[in-house]
Design an enzyme around this catalytic site. Structure first.
Site, PDB file in Angstrom:
ATOM      1  N   LYS A  55       0.838  -1.204   0.000  1.00 16.82           N
ATOM      2  CA  LYS A  55       0.000   0.000   0.000  1.00 16.82           C
ATOM      3  C   LYS A  55       0.871   1.250   0.000  1.00 16.82           C
ATOM      4  CE  LYS A  55      -3.691  -2.708   2.050  1.00 16.82           C
ATOM      5  NZ  LYS A  55      -4.399  -3.205   3.257  1.00 16.82           N
ATOM      6  N   GLN A  99      -4.224  -1.780   9.528  1.00 14.81           N
ATOM      7  CA  GLN A  99      -4.180  -3.093   8.866  1.00 14.81           C
ATOM      8  C   GLN A  99      -4.895  -4.150   9.701  1.00 14.81           C
ATOM      9  OE1 GLN A  99      -2.980  -3.805   5.705  1.00 14.81           O
ATOM     10  NE2 GLN A  99      -3.831  -5.834   6.039  1.00 14.81           N
ATOM     11  N   ASP A 122     -10.139   3.529   4.111  1.00 19.64           N
ATOM     12  CA  ASP A 122     -10.194   2.072   3.934  1.00 19.64           C
ATOM     13  C   ASP A 122     -11.614   1.543   4.173  1.00 19.64           C
ATOM     14  OD1 ASP A 122      -8.736  -0.275   3.248  1.00 19.64           O
ATOM     15  OD2 ASP A 122      -8.560  -0.852   5.360  1.00 19.64           O
TER      16      ASP A 122
END
Lengths: 281, 281
Positions: A55, A99, A122
């Site tokens: 990413k 994450q 996200d």
């Protein structure tokens, strides 16, 4: 029957990165700061570390900055919340990626929901999920958002079609179902408790493998002419869907790797740029 | 085949009201204020006025207070938001009901989402929907919450069963699907764009009529032994489901009226009490 159309997420992500790069240049030329994504990795899981690095690399390729925050395995919920709060307040940060998964002692939901909605690029907050589900503006969860971009790019018909989503996780199956419903598909959500999974998958015009189990969905369940999207990734390049013989008889399918994965990252960085654009207005 | 079990919402609501009355007494005896629901009715729609009155009557029957706010047809979004903000700040109010639908010039979503989450006892906020969908604590949308109470009361098996929800409105179809999924049903959401609706309804172990169209769902589509829940109510006591002959061949069904309607009101007042209890802690 003709060979299946390959839904080439790798190629589409690359194409979209060139557009994103131009858009980042235009934004900074107009006087805005370089958009910056903060990534948070808790603990030492090698796969998670790889995903975070990918990413960050994608940010770099399009001219965006990223800030890498690494926290030890024994991090508490309170410590992670404090870190997120700092990033929420930092005007240089326009997106926050936490994450998944975090170590078991952490309340992941509380930490996801602590991310400021305008920085939730996200798409992991319940607030964002609720807004998106109701057709309101919000960043969608990155993997299903990337899948939708892929399906739209290849003009896959969705309205009125029967989409069967196998899996119901908060960041994949549930938002995937909501996005497909917003696109006017008829949507069935299957999961570990589903009776006659094979028969339900067999009805699908569009099958989404989002269950996180290697090849749990069998090729022989899937009907001729279906669209097959595999969001799973397991060691050895195996997905959630066994694809034996599908390339000869379905309408379209995503490869593993090179299908959904690159689109997930692309959705994340696209939404980070979008957040920067909104902040610049 | 045996006659269908009648899912008697009217009787269950009455039974639950007697429990709620005792609980309200216990709460006030322990020193808490009488729980108070604020109802907001905008404009003069007679059906809406009736629904609001029924909700106020239910509060009265269980010993709770209600405050009736009536605003004119030409109310603006800003005026309604200001009213909601006042109620959010009023410590005497533990629940806010904004009767749906509001006049067309009002941004209903903005007004729903302005309701403080702890007072969202009718379950209309996107935040509450997101939390509920992810299995977190939140008040559910009242009609589907009432349906779930009814299904649980009659021990209708849900886990692994195929529930087909016809309709996808923000306060009925979508939260109904999420609640059934949380109860481990396999859930299909159908709507106006669905192809082969009849065949999909024909597969359902549990059919939920939530489409708001008189008898759009035909009796002959429904399989023997299904559980039939009709959330529709139209003039003349007609629901969303044509029930011709169903009583002789399905496992269970809700009458119209006397099925879902009383449970909706019951969910609202139960959640109002729950809000008061949380505030009292």
């Amino acid at each position: 029957m003709m060979a299946a159309l390959i839904l080439d997420g790798k190629a589409l992500a690359k194409h979209r990165e060139s557009q994103l790069k131009s858009a980042v240049e235009a934004l900074t030329k107009a006087g805005s700061e370089v958009p910056t994504l903060a990534t948070i990795l808790v603990g030492g899981d090698p796969a998670s570390a790889t995903y975070v690095q990918m990413k960050q690399n994608a940010c770099q390729r399009v001219g965006m900055d990223s800030v890498k925050i690494e926290m030890p395995e024994e991090t508490s919920t309170e410590q992670l919340l404090a870190q997120i709060e700092m990033l929420n307040k930092d005007p240089k940060i326009c997106g926050i990626l936490l994450q998944h998964p975090v170590p078991a002692q952490i309340d992941e939901r509380a930490c996801f929901d602590a991310i400021a909605i305008e920085k939730d690029v996200d798409g992991v907050t319940t607030q964002g999920f609720g807004l998106m589900s109701m057709g309101e503006l919000a960043f969608g969860s990155a993997t299903p958002a990337g899948i939708m971009t892929l399906l739209h790019h290849y003009d896959v018909p969705l309205a009125g079609k029967h989409a069967v989503v196998v899996g119901r996780s908060p960041i994949l199956g549930k938002p995937m179902a909501a996005m497909l419903l917003n696109a006017n598909a008829t949507v069935t959500v299957c999961h570990s408790r589903t009776e006659n999974l094979a028969a339900l998958v067999g009805q699908a015009d569009i099958v989404i493998g989002a269950v996180g189990q290697p090849e749990l969905i069998k090729a022989e369940w899937i009907k001729d002419g279906a669209v097959v999207v595999d969001a799973g990734y397991h060691p050895g390049g195996i997905g959630d869907i066994d694809k034996t013989g599908l390339a000869e008889r379905v309408m379209a399918l995503t490869p593993v790797p090179g299908g959904v994965g690159p689109m997930t990252i692309n959705a994340l960085i696209s939404q980070t740029l979008e957040s920067a654009r909104i902040a610049a207005q």
